[in-house]
Design an enzyme around this catalytic site. Structure first.
Site, PDB file in Angstrom:
ATOM      1  N   ARG A  70       0.833  -1.208   0.000  1.00 14.07           N
ATOM      2  CA  ARG A  70       0.000   0.000   0.000  1.00 14.07           C
ATOM      3  C   ARG A  70       0.869   1.261   0.000  1.00 14.07           C
ATOM      4  O   ARG A  70       0.542   2.261  -0.647  1.00 14.07           O
ATOM      5  CB  ARG A  70      -0.916  -0.028   1.231  1.00 14.07           C
ATOM      6  N   HIS A  74       0.575   4.400  -2.650  1.00 13.68           N
ATOM      7  CA  HIS A  74       0.340   5.775  -2.196  1.00 13.68           C
ATOM      8  C   HIS A  74       1.500   6.686  -2.589  1.00 13.68           C
ATOM      9  O   HIS A  74       1.294   7.862  -2.882  1.00 13.68           O
ATOM     10  CB  HIS A  74       0.139   5.797  -0.676  1.00 13.68           C
ATOM     11  N   ASN A 101      -3.321   9.516   4.348  1.00 10.49           N
ATOM     12  CA  ASN A 101      -2.151   8.658   4.592  1.00 10.49           C
ATOM     13  C   ASN A 101      -1.951   8.275   6.057  1.00 10.49           C
ATOM     14  O   ASN A 101      -1.057   7.485   6.374  1.00 10.49           O
ATOM     15  CB  ASN A 101      -0.872   9.335   4.073  1.00 10.49           C
ATOM     16  N   HIS A 201      -6.024  -5.819  -2.863  1.00 10.52           N
ATOM     17  CA  HIS A 201      -6.892  -5.855  -1.679  1.00 10.52           C
ATOM     18  C   HIS A 201      -7.098  -7.271  -1.160  1.00 10.52           C
ATOM     19  O   HIS A 201      -7.718  -7.466  -0.123  1.00 10.52           O
ATOM     20  CB  HIS A 201      -8.248  -5.199  -1.993  1.00 10.52           C
TER      21      HIS A 201
END
Length: 334
Positions: A70, A74, A101, A201
């Site tokens: 992740r 990001h 975040n 996911h």
């Protein structure tokens, strides 16, 4: 005769100018500068060093895997894949401090910091934090049973990290297919890439407030999102009651949360997507055939995921004389 010679020289000169223009454009874009063997002479063992550190961190906590994956996503979607998400500032105004975040798990940051320290011991001042994060993201996928793939290297670390520049650049759990497709397209990623990357996911977890509206306040006609499988909705309500502790997080893949597999897509077919932005990939007829294909074929999903991760790793990269090679991933060189 002299006139023809002169014309030929002018034509050759024109072609040379065109070539130079293309070269300048490529350099300015920053793409086209990455290569899998970028450190073959300057730091030949970098991949082994990073892999060892990632494995060590994974042996301490499973969270290493979803947290690192992740973190890479990001990082790349804000300022490009340049390690800007790693920066810490005393005033709390860095990229990592933005609301979007704050839920990034500390284990992802720690994985990159530990790997950077080990790489610095072997090859000081050579390998960027951005490249270490890209390698670590690949390594955690492999550790979870996902596909191995080659990582292009040569990124440099960015010089900008501001919380104010994050909002609107990351997908929201409420997004529909058009919003998702549009956001990914801004980074040169197709709808197929977006669906494949959503498959990450299969390893993630989420805090209850990110999807509570699907359980308690979906619409005026239905408190529960009708696209949710009823049994799954009951499970989610039991795990996330209305007054749940904000720190509680649940697995995004209720079936095999610790394995990188295509079960995420099988869950979508069964109405067990956690976010609206997950379930819409199946309920929207434009993306449904791809979800069905990935649900039925692990090979198709893995192939698309590899392609998408390599494309993601090229987003907004700094190369050549751009940016810097940070000594400490959490601070700009001074």
């Amino acid at each position: 005769m002299e006139g023809k010679m002169e014309m030929r020289k002018m034509e050759e000169w024109r072609r040379l100018c065109l070539v130079m223009m293309v070269v300048v454009m490529v350099v300015e874009k920053g793409e086209g500068q990455l290569s899998e063997n970028f450190y073959s002479s300057s730091c030949p063992n970098v991949e082994g060093i990073v892999s060892q550190q990632v494995s060590t961190k994974f042996s301490q906590t499973f969270t290493t895997i979803p947290a690192t994956l992740r973190l890479f996503f990001h990082d790349c979607f804000v300022e490009g894949c340049d390690g800007s998400v790693m920066i810490q500032t005393p005033n709390g105004g860095a990229e990592k401090d933005s609301d979007d975040n704050l839920s990034l798990a500390g284990d992802g940051f720690d994985t990159v910091i530990k790997a950077k320290q080990a790489v610095e011991a072997a090859c000081p001042g050579i390998v960027s934090c951005a490249d270490i994060l890209a390698l670590a993201a690949r390594d955690v996928v492999v550790l979870a049973g996902g596909p191995a793939y080659s990582v292009e290297l040569g990124r440099r670390d960015g010089l900008i990290s501001q919380a104010s520049r994050v909002a609107g650049n990351l997908p929201e759990p409420s997004f529909d297919l058009d919003q998702l497709t549009s956001m990914f397209a801004k980074h040169g990623l197709s709808q197929l890439d977006m669906i494949a990357l959503s498959g990450a996911h299969t390893l993630g977890f989420s805090h209850c407030n990110r999807f509570a509206n699907r359980l308690y306040s979906f619409s005026s006609s239905s408190a529960v999102d009708p696209s949710l499988d009823q049994d799954y909705a009951q499970q989610l309500m039991a795990a996330c009651p209305r007054d749940v502790d904000p720190a509680i997080a649940i697995d995004m893949d209720p079936t095999s949360p610790r394995a990188f597999d295509n079960v995420y897509f099988q869950n979508l077919v069964a109405g067990k997507g956690l976010f609206t932005s997950d379930q819409v990939l199946f309920t929207d007829t434009a993306s449904q055939p791809t979800v069905t294909d990935f649900a039925n074929s692990p090979g198709d999903f893995n192939g698309a995921f590899i392609t998408a991760m390599r494309k993601l790793g090229r987003v907004g990269v700094k190369t050549g004389g751009q940016g810097e090679i940070r000594r400490d991933c959490s601070a700009f060189n001074s």
